[in-house]
Design an enzyme around this catalytic site. Structure first.
Site, PDB file in Angstrom:
ATOM      1  N   ASP A   1       0.846  -1.202   0.000  1.00  0.00           N
ATOM      2  CA  ASP A   1       0.000   0.000   0.000  1.00  0.00           C
ATOM      3  C   ASP A   1       0.881   1.251   0.000  1.00  0.00           C
ATOM      4  OD1 ASP A   1       0.967  -0.577   2.511  1.00  0.00           O
ATOM      5  OD2 ASP A   1      -0.878  -0.029   3.570  1.00  0.00           O
TER       6      ASP A   1
ATOM      7  N   ASP B   1       1.600   4.866  -0.527  1.00  0.00           N
ATOM      8  CA  ASP B   1       0.735   6.040  -0.630  1.00  0.00           C
ATOM      9  C   ASP B   1       1.477   7.360  -0.787  1.00  0.00           C
ATOM     10  OD1 ASP B   1       1.703   6.089   1.955  1.00  0.00           O
ATOM     11  OD2 ASP B   1      -0.227   5.697   2.884  1.00  0.00           O
ATOM     12  N   ASP B   2       2.813   7.355  -0.902  1.00  0.00           N
ATOM     13  CA  ASP B   2       3.516   8.614  -1.108  1.00  0.00           C
ATOM     14  C   ASP B   2       4.633   8.444  -2.125  1.00  0.00           C
ATOM     15  OD1 ASP B   2       6.213   8.158   0.549  1.00  0.00           O
ATOM     16  OD2 ASP B   2       4.554   7.391   1.744  1.00  0.00           O
TER      17      ASP B   2
ATOM     18  N   TYR C   1      14.244   1.072   1.016  1.00  0.00           N
ATOM     19  CA  TYR C   1      15.012   1.841   1.999  1.00  0.00           C
ATOM     20  C   TYR C   1      16.490   1.449   2.049  1.00  0.00           C
ATOM     21  CZ  TYR C   1      10.774   3.878   4.099  1.00  0.00           C
ATOM     22  OH  TYR C   1       9.620   4.574   4.324  1.00  0.00           O
TER      23      TYR C   1
ATOM     24  N   ARG D   1      -4.322   4.290   4.758  1.00  0.00           N
ATOM     25  CA  ARG D   1      -4.242   3.548   6.025  1.00  0.00           C
ATOM     26  C   ARG D   1      -4.756   4.320   7.234  1.00  0.00           C
ATOM     27  NH1 ARG D   1       2.252   3.070   5.688  1.00  0.00           N
ATOM     28  NH2 ARG D   1       1.736   2.818   3.502  1.00  0.00           N
TER      29      ARG D   1
END
Length: 646
Positions: free
Chosen positions: A210, A212-213, A315, A501
């Site tokens: 998910d 979202d950015d 990351y 979320r």
């Protein structure tokens, strides 16, 4: 005869009125006896026979009995039961049905019946169920404890027991919401800017679905940066008041557990249509903001857009590349952005350190699980440069959202955190004064003064002082009106960067859209909604902790059998001992006082000061780093026990 009965009743009433009584909450022990603790902190012994009439957590009125210097109580009247809806395991013996509450301080075996709608043959010994207490010995006309089985949670041999039981315990949904709807992007009257050719990128965990950015950053010719934060737009699909919207409001958050996520929105939205997948066009809301070379925020603007992620980054790989490690490398257009974002992050961190506040870095711990839910490993995930890059970008974008909503709307869903509630400020001030730290009361209640105090305290680098002071501090809550966030050192803070979320972020998205369309804002969120969001966030965190505790016990059972030694930090001190966090894996263990010295009387614990003295000498205090030997891993209570390694 009638006169004699009346006199007897009068005599009983006089005896009752003259018999001393106390009111309090029952605290059970695993040795049969217990204690009644009053609201003013007094504690009275409850002998084993009397404990058979009550349960841990019951609020009762009890008769006070004194024999010389010894005081005890006998519970007489139930004021409020400590056990209503509860999780338990089934016990079937010789055709008799009972349940054993899954609670570390309740050892009672309670007779039970099964709800009519359940098939009795489907309930077996050892199964996990939801039950209710329907009879209590201290209730009028009840002679014994009795319970009813309302729901089967999981069979005794189900590998998913830790997840199923934990979610049921906190009354959280067991699975993601379902939807068969053919979702289409609504026409909201918004002009969406085409950003599909702009090389946005995402940075997430390896297994994140998910997303979202997404970010795009440019270095400005006159110094500083222009950062574009693109956020997934589920409100473009889900109309306010739609059944899926109402379900999301109820759930409030996606529940993240090791090995399982229970999404707030249907997975077709959360993990597919709204997720900013690489190479896929997605509707977004964008905040474009200018950041000066010193890290201060400049002007900003919000707008709707359509974008496409040009790279899905991870990351650790990004951090490795920026630190000249590993063999992965991004494309040139993305690499130059990562370098700019790293420079912006250092500038923003420097600015917030000086003008706001920055959290101390603490590692996260990730569980590697097999298909049966067994823990293969627990990995330390340090907050490296890539994690900080995303964090600083989101904090900046959320600060802009708070400013926009406060200025243009006057309300929204704000994260409000006061370091010290007024009722605790005096106690905190007294504590600081006792440590020869002279501060004005205003420094605990006013943000500018608090920022100065916090920086001064951090310069001391005193782990004990930090831990003690946290006892007086408040928690973050949701509020409809702007308010300070002392933890971040910001005048206001409103998140909008995780709408997949967080339901509060969906609310803020709709308000931002109203501003973009110059529409009148609706009424502010009710106190009921903000309190629900605050409570659900608390429940989610408790569920995450509980599942982790279960998995830690499974993982560390071999270490306990081998009496393995661990580095640990003391994170809490109470009357019974101290709690420590193991540095290697993040697990918490309890060190009981009897394991600190063979003679319990030589162990003096000051729980208020967070200090432990042994044979008159201070040996431990809050914040200390010590070595402990793991001695037990208790599956029944999901707890670890350790002793100091002197």
């Amino acid at each position: 005869m009638l006169q004699n009965n009346a006199l007897l009743a009068q005599l009983k009433q006089q005896i009752r009125e003259t018999t001393p009584r106390v009111e309090g909450v029952i605290k059970g022990t695993d040795r049969g006896f217990g204690f009644l603790e009053t609201d003013n902190g007094e504690s009275y012994f409850v002998p084993p026979p009397a404990m058979k009439q009550v349960l841990h957590g019951d609020r009762v009125e009890a008769v006070l009995k004194e024999e010389g210097d010894k005081k005890s109580v006998e519970p007489e009247k139930l004021i409020e039961t400590g056990l209503d809806r509860f999780i338990a395991r089934v016990q079937k013996r010789d055709g008799r049905l009972a349940v054993v509450p899954d609670h570390p301080s309740i050892n009672n075996v309670l007779k039970a019946r099964i709800k009519r709608s359940l098939d009795e043959d489907s309930i077996e010994d050892g199964d996990w169920i939801v039950a209710r207490l329907v009879r209590h010995p201290l209730k009028p006309d009840d002679r014994a404890f009795f319970s009813q089985i309302d729901e089967l949670i999981a069979k005794h041999d189900d590998p998913a027991v830790p997840w199923r039981v934990t979610l049921a315990r906190h009354a959280l949904e067991q699975s993601s919401p379902q939807s068969d709807e053919d979702w289409a992007l609504a026409d909201e009257g918004l002009e969406r800017k085409d950003l599909t050719d702009t090389p946005f990128f995402t940075i997430d965990g390896e297994n994140t679905r998910d997303m979202d950015d997404a970010l795009y950053i440019e270095s400005r010719s006159n110094g500083g940066w222009r950062l574009s934060v693109a956020i997934a737009d589920p409100t473009g699909y889900v109309a306010e008041g739609h059944a899926v919207d109402l379900e999301a409001q109820t759930r409030a958050f996606t529940v993240y557990l090791p090995g399982q996520n229970v999404t707030m929105l249907p997975e077709v939205l959360a993990d597919d249509l709204c997720s900013l997948k690489e190479g896929e066009e997605r509707p977004v809301l964008v905040c474009e903001l200018n950041i000066a070379a010193d890290g201060s925020l400049g002007d900003y603007r919000f707008f709707a857009a359509t974008m496409r992620s040009h790279a899905r980054l991870v990351y650790d790989k990004v951090s490795d590349w920026l630190e000249n490690q590993g063999d992965w490398a991004p494309e040139k257009a993305i690499g130059s952005q990562l370098q700019a974002l790293a420079a912006m992050t250092e500038a923003r961190t420097g600015w917030r350190t000086q003008h706001a506040l920055v959290f101390k870095d603490r590692p996260d711990y990730a569980f590697d699980l097999d298909a049966a839910g067994n823990v293969l490993d627990v990995r330390i995930e340090e907050r490296r440069i890539a994690n900080r890059m995303i964090e600083e970008s989101m904090i900046a974008a959320n600060a802009c959202c708070a400013d926009l909503l406060a200025d243009k709307v006057g309300h929204g869903i704000f994260n409000v955190h006061r370091a010290f509630e007024p009722e605790k400020a005096d106690a905190a001030l007294e504590f600081l004064t006792a440590q020869q730290i002279e501060v004005a009361r205003e420094a605990l209640l006013e943000l500018p003064r608090y920022r100065e105090l916090k920086r001064a305290l951090e310069e001391r680098n005193d782990a004990w002082l930090d831990a003690r002071l946290r006892r007086f501090q408040g928690f973050t809550s949701m509020a409809a009106r702007p308010g300070p966030h002392f933890g971040l050192g910001l005048a206001s803070y409103a998140t909008w960067t995780s709408p997949i979320r967080k339901y509060g972020d969906m609310v803020n998205h709709r308000l931002i859209k109203r501003v973009l369309k110059n529409e009148r804002a609706p009424a502010e969120a009710s106190e009921v909604l903000t309190e629900q969001l605050t409570e659900r966030r608390k429940l989610n965190r408790m569920a995450e902790r509980d599942v982790k505790d279960w998995l830690y016990v499974r993982y560390l059972t071999p270490a306990a059998k081998a009496q393995q030694t661990f580095e640990a930090e003391i994170i809490n001190v109470n009357r019974g001992g101290m709690r420590v966090r193991l540095a290697a894996n993040g697990a918490t263990a309890f060190v009981p006082a009897p394991l600190m010295h063979s003679d319990r009387d030589k162990v003096a614990i000051d729980d208020k000061e967070g200090r432990v003295h042994i044979e008159g000498e201070e040996r431990f205090k809050l914040g200390d780093d010590i070595q402990v030997i793991l001695t037990e891993a208790r599956e029944d209570t999901r707890s670890l026990v350790a002793r100091p390694d002197f």
